[in-house]
Design a protein around this motif. Structure first.
Motif, PDB file in Angstrom:
ATOM      1  N   ARG A   9     143.269  72.279  21.985  1.00  0.00           N
ATOM      2  CA  ARG A   9     143.300  73.737  21.383  1.00  0.00           C
ATOM      3  C   ARG A   9     141.925  74.434  21.431  1.00  0.00           C
ATOM      4  O   ARG A   9     141.298  73.730  20.725  1.00  0.00           O
ATOM      5  N   ARG A  10     141.758  75.320  22.162  1.00  0.00           N
ATOM      6  CA  ARG A  10     140.549  75.920  22.056  1.00  0.00           C
ATOM      7  C   ARG A  10     140.581  76.984  20.728  1.00  0.00           C
ATOM      8  O   ARG A  10     141.276  77.954  20.965  1.00  0.00           O
ATOM      9  N   THR A  11     139.535  76.981  19.809  1.00  0.00           N
ATOM     10  CA  THR A  11     139.503  77.477  18.638  1.00  0.00           C
ATOM     11  C   THR A  11     138.398  78.816  18.639  1.00  0.00           C
ATOM     12  O   THR A  11     138.521  79.541  17.720  1.00  0.00           O
ATOM     13  N   ALA A  12     137.617  78.760  19.467  1.00  0.00           N
ATOM     14  CA  ALA A  12     136.712  79.754  19.699  1.00  0.00           C
ATOM     15  C   ALA A  12     135.939  79.666  20.977  1.00  0.00           C
ATOM     16  O   ALA A  12     135.700  78.764  21.623  1.00  0.00           O
ATOM     17  N   VAL A  13     135.714  80.896  21.490  1.00  0.00           N
ATOM     18  CA  VAL A  13     134.545  81.159  22.530  1.00  0.00           C
ATOM     19  C   VAL A  13     133.715  81.985  22.310  1.00  0.00           C
ATOM     20  O   VAL A  13     133.873  83.236  22.032  1.00  0.00           O
ATOM     21  N   GLY A  14     132.415  81.407  22.272  1.00  0.00           N
ATOM     22  CA  GLY A  14     131.265  82.467  21.778  1.00  0.00           C
ATOM     23  C   GLY A  14     131.724  82.964  20.295  1.00  0.00           C
ATOM     24  O   GLY A  14     132.236  82.125  19.615  1.00  0.00           O
ATOM     25  N   PRO A  15     131.637  84.066  20.316  1.00  0.00           N
ATOM     26  CA  PRO A  15     131.821  84.814  18.730  1.00  0.00           C
ATOM     27  C   PRO A  15     133.306  85.052  18.657  1.00  0.00           C
ATOM     28  O   PRO A  15     133.672  85.539  17.466  1.00  0.00           O
ATOM     29  N   TYR A  16     134.250  84.775  19.503  1.00  0.00           N
ATOM     30  CA  TYR A  16     135.611  85.217  19.412  1.00  0.00           C
ATOM     31  C   TYR A  16     136.345  84.040  19.123  1.00  0.00           C
ATOM     32  O   TYR A  16     136.475  82.812  19.860  1.00  0.00           O
ATOM     33  N   GLY A  17     137.015  83.855  17.827  1.00  0.00           N
ATOM     34  CA  GLY A  17     137.899  83.116  17.428  1.00  0.00           C
ATOM     35  C   GLY A  17     139.483  83.158  17.372  1.00  0.00           C
ATOM     36  O   GLY A  17     139.651  84.257  17.407  1.00  0.00           O
ATOM     37  N   LEU A  18     139.877  82.365  16.689  1.00  0.00           N
ATOM     38  CA  LEU A  18     141.515  82.643  16.405  1.00  0.00           C
ATOM     39  C   LEU A  18     141.835  83.404  15.512  1.00  0.00           C
ATOM     40  O   LEU A  18     142.971  83.978  15.217  1.00  0.00           O
ATOM     41  N   ASP A  19     140.714  83.820  14.683  1.00  0.00           N
ATOM     42  CA  ASP A  19     140.874  84.947  13.628  1.00  0.00           C
ATOM     43  C   ASP A  19     141.140  86.198  14.133  1.00  0.00           C
ATOM     44  O   ASP A  19     141.608  87.109  13.509  1.00  0.00           O
ATOM     45  N   VAL A  20     140.720  86.501  15.302  1.00  0.00           N
ATOM     46  CA  VAL A  20     141.031  87.422  15.996  1.00  0.00           C
ATOM     47  C   VAL A  20     141.869  87.551  17.181  1.00  0.00           C
ATOM     48  O   VAL A  20     141.998  88.407  17.941  1.00  0.00           O
TER      49      VAL A  20
ATOM     50  N   ALA B  65     146.362  73.207  27.874  1.00  0.00           N
ATOM     51  CA  ALA B  65     145.676  73.789  26.741  1.00  0.00           C
ATOM     52  C   ALA B  65     146.330  74.934  26.129  1.00  0.00           C
ATOM     53  O   ALA B  65     146.814  75.799  26.773  1.00  0.00           O
ATOM     54  N   THR B  66     146.088  75.272  24.855  1.00  0.00           N
ATOM     55  CA  THR B  66     146.341  76.420  24.032  1.00  0.00           C
ATOM     56  C   THR B  66     145.020  76.908  23.271  1.00  0.00           C
ATOM     57  O   THR B  66     144.042  76.269  23.341  1.00  0.00           O
ATOM     58  N   GLY B  67     145.289  78.240  22.887  1.00  0.00           N
ATOM     59  CA  GLY B  67     144.375  78.859  22.169  1.00  0.00           C
ATOM     60  C   GLY B  67     143.613  79.919  22.799  1.00  0.00           C
ATOM     61  O   GLY B  67     143.957  80.579  23.689  1.00  0.00           O
ATOM     62  N   VAL B  68     142.292  80.124  22.484  1.00  0.00           N
ATOM     63  CA  VAL B  68     141.572  81.361  22.847  1.00  0.00           C
ATOM     64  C   VAL B  68     141.101  81.572  24.156  1.00  0.00           C
ATOM     65  O   VAL B  68     140.686  80.832  24.778  1.00  0.00           O
ATOM     66  N   LEU B  69     141.768  82.780  24.858  1.00  0.00           N
ATOM     67  CA  LEU B  69     141.558  83.030  26.213  1.00  0.00           C
ATOM     68  C   LEU B  69     140.906  84.550  25.878  1.00  0.00           C
ATOM     69  O   LEU B  69     141.634  85.370  25.571  1.00  0.00           O
ATOM     70  N   VAL B  70     139.705  84.997  26.352  1.00  0.00           N
ATOM     71  CA  VAL B  70     138.997  86.156  26.384  1.00  0.00           C
ATOM     72  C   VAL B  70     139.590  87.263  27.399  1.00  0.00           C
ATOM     73  O   VAL B  70     139.090  86.290  28.580  1.00  0.00           O
ATOM     74  N   VAL B  71     140.081  88.284  27.280  1.00  0.00           N
ATOM     75  CA  VAL B  71     140.814  88.934  28.512  1.00  0.00           C
ATOM     76  C   VAL B  71     139.912  90.263  28.253  1.00  0.00           C
ATOM     77  O   VAL B  71     140.033  90.959  27.190  1.00  0.00           O
TER      78      VAL B  71
END
Length: 292
Positions: A202-213, A44-50
């Motif tokens: 492709r994960r495009t958002a996790v909670g309020p955090y998306g690809l835009d940030v 998978a690709t995309g949003v991972l919150v670290v």
């Protein structure tokens, strides 16, 4: 360098584990205090919150209950892992795909919306007696996982594209944590009688955090962008701005005469993020204090 406490929202590349990403962020940030929320499979690709520094303590409390994905489902082939990383174990019978029309495909995908009991993939990271399911499968064990309640809030079918021996379906999904998109691919394939697996996710958002940030690791190597812990908390929780007296009480972990609607982020008058509090009767008590 001295790195600011906060979240690094990574746009993960394919082929990397979430642990690989954490290791790279540790090197870029120059600190061992790094963790992640919401694992992504290597494919998978995309949003991972670290989380970095003090924000690692925030990760376990983040309201990352909704996730968004773009995915491609291949109908006509079943794999051992329900995704493209596994071996093909079955193919649709001759002519079976020809008998499928687009309306039928869309109708079966529509059954995957709502409150579902979903059986996770046998190669998931779910622990069985202390060992990950995928580890047991790799050791030759047969793994049977119990169905789990999940919620698919929205599933949009975009394109249905036929090929010689398969049918590719691109979808977007908004779902609860714990939902396996590859299980949706498997279950749709089974319902249609042709088998199915996931070829792209492709994960495009996790909670309020998306690809835009989000930023790729290459971009972070050029400029290490941290979402400050105060901004991260305001995005994820109801925000309560306190006066000086209340802020002083929070700094030492005291209860407050404050009515909250749920787990909330509390801020000092100057905007500093102080703590997470939750309601207890007509008051509020600390869950985690981040200053002091």
């Amino acid at each position: 360098m001295s790195v600011e406490s906060g979240l690094v929202v990574v746009d993960k590349a394919g082929g990397m584990t979430s642990h690989d990403v954490v290791g790279r962020v540790r090197r870029l940030a120059g600190t061992r205090k790094v963790g992640h929320a919401g694992t992504l499979d290597p494919m998978a690709t995309g949003v991972l919150v670290v989380g970095v520094e003090r924000a690692t303590r925030l990760l376990g409390h983040l309201m990352l209950t909704q996730k968004r994905y773009d995915a491609t489902v291949r109908l006509g082939q079943t794999t051992s892992t329900d995704d493209a990383e596994g071996e093909t174990v079955a193919r649709a019978a001759a002519g079976a795909l020809d008998r499928l029309d687009e309306a039928a495909v869309r109708a079966v995908f529509a059954t995957q919306v709502g409150d579902l009991l979903q059986v996770p993939s046998a190669v998931s990271a779910i622990k069985i007696d202390g060992k990950r399911a995928y580890q047991r499968v790799r050791q030759g064990e047969t793994v049977d996982l119990a169905a789990r309640p999940v919620t698919v809030h929205e599933l949009v079918v975009h394109d249905v594209t036929p090929a010689a021996d398969h049918l590719d379906v691109t979808i977007s999904v908004r779902c609860s944590s714990g939902t396996y998109v590859r299980a949706i691919a498997r279950d749709v394939g089974q319902a249609l009688g042709v088998g199915g697996h996931l070829t792209a996710l492709r994960r495009t958002a996790v909670g309020p955090y998306g690809l835009d940030v989000a930023h790729t690791l290459e971009e972070l190597g050029e400029e290490f962008v941290v979402l400050p812990i105060a901004a991260a908390a305001r995005a994820a929780f109801p925000a309560i701005d306190l006066d000086e007296r209340q802020a002083g009480a929070v700094r030492v972990g005291k209860r407050l005469d404050l009515e909250l609607s749920g787990l909330s982020a509390l801020f000092a008058p100057d905007g500093e993020f102080l703590a997470l509090y939750q309601p207890t009767g007509a008051a509020a008590r600390p869950v985690a204090v981040f200053v002091g």
